[in-house]
Design a protein around this motif. Structure first.
Motif, short mmCIF file in Angstrom:
data_model
loop_
_atom_site.label_atom_id
_atom_site.label_comp_id
_atom_site.label_asym_id
_atom_site.label_seq_id
_atom_site.Cartn_x
_atom_site.Cartn_y
_atom_site.Cartn_z
N ASP A 36 22.88 -3.99 36.29
CA ASP A 36 23.48 -3.43 35.09
C ASP A 36 22.58 -3.70 33.89
OD1 ASP A 36 25.90 -2.63 36.33
OD2 ASP A 36 26.68 -4.66 36.15
N ALA A 37 22.57 -2.79 32.93
CA ALA A 37 21.86 -2.99 31.66
C ALA A 37 22.92 -3.18 30.58
CB ALA A 37 20.99 -1.78 31.33
N ARG A 38 22.79 -4.23 29.80
CA ARG A 38 23.73 -4.52 28.72
C ARG A 38 22.95 -4.78 27.43
NH1 ARG A 38 27.82 -2.54 31.27
NH2 ARG A 38 28.43 -3.68 33.09
N GLN A 39 23.32 -4.06 26.38
CA GLN A 39 22.72 -4.29 25.07
C GLN A 39 23.47 -5.41 24.37
OE1 GLN A 39 22.68 -0.64 22.82
NE2 GLN A 39 20.49 -0.81 22.49
N ASP A 40 22.73 -6.25 23.66
CA ASP A 40 23.36 -7.28 22.84
C ASP A 40 24.12 -6.57 21.72
OD1 ASP A 40 23.87 -9.24 20.80
OD2 ASP A 40 22.27 -10.48 21.63
N PRO A 41 25.42 -6.83 21.57
CA PRO A 41 26.20 -6.11 20.56
C PRO A 41 25.77 -6.37 19.12
CG PRO A 41 27.53 -7.80 21.62
CD PRO A 41 26.24 -7.74 22.35
N LYS A 42 25.21 -7.55 18.83
CA LYS A 42 24.77 -7.85 17.47
C LYS A 42 23.28 -7.61 17.27
CE LYS A 42 28.32 -11.13 16.12
NZ LYS A 42 28.59 -12.52 15.69
N ILE A 43 22.54 -7.53 18.36
CA ILE A 43 21.09 -7.29 18.30
C ILE A 43 20.77 -6.17 19.27
CG2 ILE A 43 18.79 -8.32 18.44
CD1 ILE A 43 20.12 -11.03 17.97
N LYS A 87 24.49 -24.86 18.78
CA LYS A 87 23.85 -25.24 20.05
C LYS A 87 24.46 -24.50 21.24
CE LYS A 87 20.82 -28.49 19.06
NZ LYS A 87 19.42 -28.35 19.37
N GLY A 88 25.75 -24.17 21.16
CA GLY A 88 26.42 -23.48 22.25
C GLY A 88 26.28 -21.97 22.21
N GLY A 89 25.79 -21.44 21.09
CA GLY A 89 25.62 -20.00 20.95
C GLY A 89 26.93 -19.25 21.04
N GLU A 90 26.87 -17.99 21.47
CA GLU A 90 28.09 -17.19 21.59
C GLU A 90 28.02 -16.27 22.79
OE1 GLU A 90 28.63 -14.11 18.46
OE2 GLU A 90 26.61 -14.68 17.84
N VAL A 91 29.19 -15.98 23.36
CA VAL A 91 29.28 -15.07 24.50
C VAL A 91 29.07 -13.65 23.99
CG1 VAL A 91 30.80 -14.15 26.29
CG2 VAL A 91 30.82 -16.60 25.79
N VAL A 92 28.12 -12.94 24.62
CA VAL A 92 27.84 -11.56 24.24
C VAL A 92 28.30 -10.57 25.30
CG1 VAL A 92 25.93 -12.15 22.72
CG2 VAL A 92 25.46 -11.65 25.11
N TYR A 93 28.64 -11.06 26.49
CA TYR A 93 29.10 -10.19 27.56
C TYR A 93 29.92 -11.01 28.54
CZ TYR A 93 28.96 -7.35 31.78
OH TYR A 93 29.32 -6.63 32.90
N ARG A 108 24.36 -15.89 24.24
CA ARG A 108 23.12 -15.87 23.45
C ARG A 108 23.01 -17.18 22.69
NH1 ARG A 108 24.39 -13.95 19.19
NH2 ARG A 108 24.80 -11.78 19.71
N ILE A 109 21.86 -17.82 22.78
CA ILE A 109 21.59 -19.07 22.06
C ILE A 109 20.29 -18.88 21.28
CG2 ILE A 109 21.11 -21.54 22.31
CD1 ILE A 109 22.65 -21.28 25.07
N TYR A 110 20.31 -19.27 20.03
CA TYR A 110 19.11 -19.10 19.19
C TYR A 110 18.32 -20.40 19.15
CZ TYR A 110 16.20 -18.14 15.12
OH TYR A 110 15.14 -17.96 14.27
N ASP A 111 17.06 -20.36 19.54
CA ASP A 111 16.15 -21.50 19.46
C ASP A 111 15.33 -21.32 18.19
OD1 ASP A 111 14.16 -23.41 19.67
OD2 ASP A 111 13.45 -22.76 21.64
N ALA A 112 15.78 -21.95 17.10
CA ALA A 112 15.14 -21.78 15.80
C ALA A 112 13.71 -22.32 15.79
CB ALA A 112 15.98 -22.47 14.72
N GLU A 113 13.47 -23.45 16.44
CA GLU A 113 12.14 -24.06 16.43
C GLU A 113 11.09 -23.12 17.02
OE1 GLU A 113 9.70 -27.90 18.22
OE2 GLU A 113 11.89 -27.87 18.34
N HIS A 114 11.44 -22.41 18.08
CA HIS A 114 10.48 -21.53 18.73
C HIS A 114 10.73 -20.05 18.42
CE1 HIS A 114 10.51 -25.26 21.18
NE2 HIS A 114 9.20 -25.10 21.01
#
Length: 154
Positions: A36-43, A87-93, A108-114
Motif C-alpha cells: 500500500d502507498a500512504r501519504q503523510d496527512p500533514k506532509i 519524542k513519541g511523535g504522532e500516529v499518521v496511519y 512519524r517522529i521528528y529527529d531535529a538533530e539530524h
C-alpha cells in the motif's frame, strides 16, 4: 451465515487506500503480500510504502510488515512546524489487521538533530514474543525545511 462472517471480516480489515500491488505467495496458499502507498496527512510530500502479509481465509493476518518512506514532493518549513515534535511523535496511519484488536500503526517522529523524519510501523499486538516493527527515514536535506531549520541550528 458464511457471507455475514466474510463481510464482517472485510469491514474489520481496514480496507481502502492506495493499493499498489498484491503478490500471491504461491498456488496452494491464501496468503498474499500486499503493498500500500500512504501519504503523510500533514506532509503530503512524503509517501510511505507498507508491505504486509494478507491472509484471506484467516481470522488474523500475520504481524510482519515492512515500510519504506520517500520524499515524493516538496516539503516546506511550515509543514515541519505543524507536526508533533515530541519524542513519541504522532500516529499518521492506522489499520485494523484482525478482529482480535491487532492494528498496524505508522508513527512519524521528528529527529531535529539530524533534520530527518522517521516513520515507524508496528503491530499493536505481540506475536511470537515480539511486537513486529520496521523503520524508514526521510532526510530533509535539499528541501525548504532543511534550509530554514539549518539556519536556526547554526
Amino acid at each position: 451465515m458464511k457471507k455475514l462472517v466474510l463481510l464482517s471480516l472485510l469491514a474489520l480489515t481496514g480496507c481502502g487506500g492506495d493499493d499498489v500491488a498484491k503478490v500471491s505467495l504461491g498456488l496452494f496458499t491464501t496468503k498474499d503480500v500486499v503493498i500500500d502507498a500512504r501519504q503523510d496527512p500533514k506532509i503530503p510530500g512524503v509517501t510511505c510504502y507498507i508491505s504486509r502479509i494478507e491472509a484471506d481465509l484467516s481470522l488474523a493476518d500475520p504481524s510482519d510488515m515492512s515500510i519504506a518512506c520517500r520524499q515524493t514532493g516538496p516539503i516546506s518549513a511550515a509543514e515541519i512546524a505543524s507536526i508533533d515534535k515530541s519524542k513519541g511523535g504522532e500516529v499518521v496511519y492506522k489499520e485494523s489487521l484482525s478482529i482480535l484488536f491487532k492494528n498496524l500503526k505508522v508513527r512519524r517522529i521528528y529527529d531535529a538533530e539530524h533534520q530527518t523524519l522517521l516513520y515507524l510501523s508496528y503491530s499493536t499486538k505481540e506475536s511470537s514474543g515480539s511486537h513486529k516493527h520496521a523503520l524508514s527515514a526521510v532526510p530533509l536535506y535539499g528541501t525548504d525545511a532543511w534550509q530554514t531549520s539549518g539556519a536556526v541550528n547554526n
